[in-house]
Design an enzyme around this catalytic site. Structure first.
Site, mmCIF file in Angstrom:
data_model
loop_
_atom_site.group_PDB
_atom_site.id
_atom_site.type_symbol
_atom_site.label_atom_id
_atom_site.label_comp_id
_atom_site.label_asym_id
_atom_site.label_seq_id
_atom_site.Cartn_x
_atom_site.Cartn_y
_atom_site.Cartn_z
ATOM 1 N N ASN A 9 0.711 -1.325 -0.033
ATOM 2 C CA ASN A 9 -0.028 -0.159 -0.088
ATOM 3 C C ASN A 9 0.918 1.206 0.117
ATOM 4 O O ASN A 9 1.458 1.548 1.202
ATOM 5 C CB ASN A 9 -0.934 -0.125 1.130
ATOM 6 N N LYS A 11 0.292 4.229 -0.348
ATOM 7 C CA LYS A 11 -0.255 5.437 0.458
ATOM 8 C C LYS A 11 -0.167 6.605 -0.433
ATOM 9 O O LYS A 11 -0.343 6.415 -1.594
ATOM 10 C CB LYS A 11 0.035 5.458 1.822
ATOM 11 N N HIS A 95 -9.627 0.960 5.015
ATOM 12 C CA HIS A 95 -8.357 1.036 5.735
ATOM 13 C C HIS A 95 -8.391 2.213 6.971
ATOM 14 O O HIS A 95 -9.393 3.012 7.135
ATOM 15 C CB HIS A 95 -7.346 1.906 4.735
ATOM 16 N N GLU A 97 -6.711 4.438 7.901
ATOM 17 C CA GLU A 97 -6.381 5.947 7.626
ATOM 18 C C GLU A 97 -7.780 6.602 6.870
ATOM 19 O O GLU A 97 -7.968 7.453 7.334
ATOM 20 C CB GLU A 97 -5.112 6.013 6.831
ATOM 21 N N GLU A 172 -5.290 -5.195 10.420
ATOM 22 C CA GLU A 172 -4.226 -3.983 10.675
ATOM 23 C C GLU A 172 -4.702 -3.480 11.939
ATOM 24 O O GLU A 172 -5.260 -2.494 12.243
ATOM 25 C CB GLU A 172 -4.301 -3.249 9.719
ATOM 26 N N GLY A 178 2.399 2.125 10.664
ATOM 27 C CA GLY A 178 3.297 3.188 10.678
ATOM 28 C C GLY A 178 4.065 3.515 12.011
ATOM 29 O O GLY A 178 4.606 4.549 12.073
ATOM 30 N N SER A 217 3.528 -2.228 10.184
ATOM 31 C CA SER A 217 5.106 -2.419 10.533
ATOM 32 C C SER A 217 5.560 -3.699 9.834
ATOM 33 O O SER A 217 6.576 -4.128 10.775
ATOM 34 C CB SER A 217 5.335 -1.987 11.744
HETATM 35 P P1 13P Z 1 3.035 0.405 7.769
HETATM 36 O O1 13P Z 1 3.687 -1.028 7.073
HETATM 37 O O2 13P Z 1 3.856 1.471 7.330
HETATM 38 O O3 13P Z 1 2.887 0.011 9.089
HETATM 39 O O4 13P Z 1 1.600 0.380 7.055
HETATM 40 C C1 13P Z 1 0.779 -0.791 7.082
HETATM 41 C C2 13P Z 1 -0.339 -0.251 6.427
HETATM 42 O O5 13P Z 1 -1.420 0.727 6.734
HETATM 43 C C3 13P Z 1 -0.858 -0.954 4.919
HETATM 44 O O6 13P Z 1 -2.032 -0.806 4.669
#
Ligand code: 13P
Length: 264
Positions: A9, A11, A95, A97, A172, A178, A217
């Site tokens: 992803n 982002k 997601h 976010e 997640e 993150g 992560s």
């Molecule tokens: P990270 O791998 O940066 O923690 O992000 C995970 C994520 O949100 C994937 O959709």
């Protein structure tokens, strides 16, 4: 036996030249990795570039979200058919976010899920609890409510269609996204098993087939232990998917669980 799946992803990252370098390196390093599935979910403006580079490779691509409507006066939105027009086979939904920063609800995730499967997109439904919910012992309550909101709106026909498209769940935990903090393999396994059992309440055969991937992560250094868990079928990778070496190392770990023909 479920095939492992690794989804990157991106982002809101990338530009035309960095994307090209990243994708060309991934194509080269994954071309012999035939035992798992690989996907990159890129920002919408780069779907065209991604399609040009990835068609005829073993890497698929998808969107990071989709609107539930087919077309209309929805400024800034992207419809399921726009994604399929650009060759997407996957789409991320719900997601954290989107939920936290853009106030998307379980209800809207359900509507998007329905629209995605109608268009033939494989939905990757993201679920997971926040740190406060985790600390309050509410993980299963939250994950169940996020899953049920979508599953309850699916007719039997819709459920069968989602299974035909190999729908994916992504666990997640928001506190691991993150942050550099990963759920332990045992913590991930516990929730993945819970998700699978919840799907089994609807359909046991589907539950044994559905892929449940872990996100939060994920790095090459923790992927082996995570992917070794019986109900963890791969990863949803954010930050590490922007680095070709790191992302392909994770993909190779997923591949090597069922294979010996991809050199690591
Ligand atoms: P990270 O791998 O940066 O923690 O992000 C995970 C994520 O949100 C994937 O959709």
């Amino acid at each position: 036996m479920r095939r492992n799946l690794v989804v990157g992803n991106w982002k809101m990252h990338g530009n035309i030249s960095s994307n090209q370098m990243l994708l060309e390196q991934l194509i080269e390093s994954l071309k012999d990795c035939k035992n798992a599935d690989y996907v990159v979910c890129v920002p919408n403006p780069y779907l065209h570039q991604t399609r040009s580079l990835l068609q005829k490779t073993n890497i698929a691509w998808g969107g990071q979200n989709v609107n539930q409507f087919e077309e209309g006066a929805f400024t800034g939105a992207v419809s399921p058919h726009m994604l399929t027009d650009l060759g997407c086979s996957y789409v991320l939904l719900g997601h954290s976010e989107r939920r936290v920063l853009f106030h998307e609800t379980n209800l809207s995730a359900a509507a998007r899920f329905d629209a995605a499967i109608k268009a033939g997109l494989t939905p990757i439904l993201c679920v997971g609890e926040t740190l406060a919910e985790h600390d309050a012992g509410l993980t299963e309550v939250i994950v169940a409510s996020q899953m049920d909101a979508v599953m309850a709106t699916l007719s039997d026909e819709g459920f069968a269609r989602a299974m035909q498209l190999n729908m994916v769940f992504a666990y997640e935990p928001v506190w691991a996204v993150g942050t550099g903090k990963t759920a332990t393999p045992e913590q991930a396994q516990e929730v993945h098993q819970f998700i699978r059992q919840r799907i089994a309440r609807r359909n046991t055969e589907a539950a044994s087939k559905v892929r449940i991937i872990y996100g939060g992560s994920v790095k090459a250094q923790n992927a082996t232990q995570l992917f070794n868990m019986p109900d963890v079928d791969g990863g949803l990778v954010g930050g590490a998917s922007l680095n070709a070496e790191e992302f392909s190392a994770i993909c190779r770990i997923a591949n090597s669980h069922t294979s010996s023909n991809c050199l690591s």
